[in-house]
Design an enzyme around this catalytic site. Sequence first.
Site, PDB file in Angstrom:
ATOM      1  N   LEU A   1       1.080  -1.161   0.377  1.00  0.00           N
ATOM      2  CA  LEU A   1      -0.023   0.148  -0.035  1.00  0.00           C
ATOM      3  C   LEU A   1       1.210   1.136  -0.381  1.00  0.00           C
ATOM      4  O   LEU A   1       1.570   1.103   0.470  1.00  0.00           O
ATOM      5  CB  LEU A   1      -0.743   0.188   1.430  1.00  0.00           C
ATOM      6  CG  LEU A   1      -1.996  -1.132   1.691  1.00  0.00           C
ATOM      7  CD1 LEU A   1      -2.819  -0.629   2.665  1.00  0.00           C
ATOM      8  CD2 LEU A   1      -3.025  -0.921   0.466  1.00  0.00           C
ATOM      9  N   ASP A   2       0.823   2.321  -0.676  1.00  0.00           N
ATOM     10  CA  ASP A   2       1.669   3.424  -0.512  1.00  0.00           C
ATOM     11  C   ASP A   2       1.359   4.316   0.851  1.00  0.00           C
ATOM     12  O   ASP A   2       0.467   3.126   1.799  1.00  0.00           O
ATOM     13  CB  ASP A   2       1.102   4.504  -1.716  1.00  0.00           C
ATOM     14  CG  ASP A   2      -0.070   4.402  -2.976  1.00  0.00           C
ATOM     15  OD1 ASP A   2       1.578   3.141  -3.449  1.00  0.00           O
ATOM     16  OD2 ASP A   2      -0.452   5.248  -3.039  1.00  0.00           O
ATOM     17  N   LYS A   3       1.799   4.277   0.858  1.00  0.00           N
ATOM     18  CA  LYS A   3       2.594   5.623   2.664  1.00  0.00           C
ATOM     19  C   LYS A   3       1.680   5.982   3.189  1.00  0.00           C
ATOM     20  O   LYS A   3       1.186   5.379   4.228  1.00  0.00           O
ATOM     21  CB  LYS A   3       3.848   5.863   2.176  1.00  0.00           C
ATOM     22  CG  LYS A   3       4.299   6.906   3.772  1.00  0.00           C
ATOM     23  CD  LYS A   3       5.176   8.206   3.486  1.00  0.00           C
ATOM     24  CE  LYS A   3       5.412   8.629   5.636  1.00  0.00           C
ATOM     25  NZ  LYS A   3       6.393   9.893   4.871  1.00  0.00           N
TER      26      LYS A   3
ATOM     27  N   ARG B   1      -5.650   5.823  -7.368  1.00  0.00           N
ATOM     28  CA  ARG B   1      -5.256   6.845  -7.559  1.00  0.00           C
ATOM     29  C   ARG B   1      -5.412   7.897  -9.017  1.00  0.00           C
ATOM     30  O   ARG B   1      -6.064   8.359  -9.708  1.00  0.00           O
ATOM     31  CB  ARG B   1      -4.389   7.895  -6.482  1.00  0.00           C
ATOM     32  CG  ARG B   1      -4.088   6.829  -5.178  1.00  0.00           C
ATOM     33  CD  ARG B   1      -2.768   7.361  -4.925  1.00  0.00           C
ATOM     34  NE  ARG B   1      -1.973   8.145  -4.479  1.00  0.00           N
ATOM     35  CZ  ARG B   1      -0.805   8.615  -4.351  1.00  0.00           C
ATOM     36  NH1 ARG B   1       0.234   7.608  -3.802  1.00  0.00           N
ATOM     37  NH2 ARG B   1      -0.117  10.325  -3.961  1.00  0.00           N
TER      38      ARG B   1
END
Length: 313
Positions: free
Chosen positions: A129-131, A228
């Site tokens: 997962l992205d930060k 996104r």
Amino acid sequence: MAVPLESAGRRLDQVLAELFPEYSRSRLQQWVKEGRVRVDGKPMRPKDKLQGIEQIDLEPVVVPEQRWEAEAIPLDIRYEDEQLIVLNKPAGLVVHPAVGNRAGTLLNALLHHAPELASVPRAGIVHRLDKETSGLLVVARTLQAQTALVAQLQARSMTREYRAVVAGVMTGGGTVDAPIGRHAVDRKRMAVTPNGKPAVTHYRVVERFRGHTDIRVRLETGRTHQIRVHMAHIRYPLVGDPVYGGRLKLPKGCSEDLRQVLRGFHRQALHAGRLGLEHPGSGLPMEWEAELPDDMCRLLEVLRNDAEQEESA
């Protein structure tokens, strides 16, 4: 292990993948090249053909993750057994060490919680997962479990459902089927591009507000920044997205509470809320859910209050 007679005439790497399904084909090919696979006591090349009834000896080996230090970082673990760990990652936690983030990552925390993960590539991390994205992640505790879980990802049988808040009022759900690759100019960004890898995102409306929409998103593929990029591509960027969100848009005449919350929301409003998979050991289907984090709950509360005030005005 004996090679079945019906495998005569087939490549060594193809037969190995069938005889040792707990390991990926690329890993088996690497072991063949390193001489860790012997056929009747002799090394062979991955493309060499077999005659059938040969004896195969495999010496599996995994290089420990010695580059990274274990760190006592709290983890929100929702399930664990001898095969896997399912955890709820908070926003702000980097998953894997990289330049600029050598410590304080999920990987460092996992090595402290389960030291045996040093013997599994990437400390067992199956997907990222992205930060600044919160939510559920699965970690494999063994090489065999990792191979099985990666295979589920590749077969698109692992269920990953997200909640997101986007700018703009959607009329209904839909699907974005658009390839994603590196941005032509800014290599740190991703973009919809004809030469990208296939990417499919399904979304449906949960609740509409005056200038925003709460949605559920289901991934069919797992490209970098996929949700996104796809939401921005159809002109419904995620609230707070610092890369793909564009200029902040405030609903006309919005409440002061909403104005402050939107201006102060500095991460993409995205949460991996549901994860479903087939257990790599038992084969049984399993599913987990993680509640929305406080910041997204607050965002939805203020959006709802703003819409109600507008209706009653």
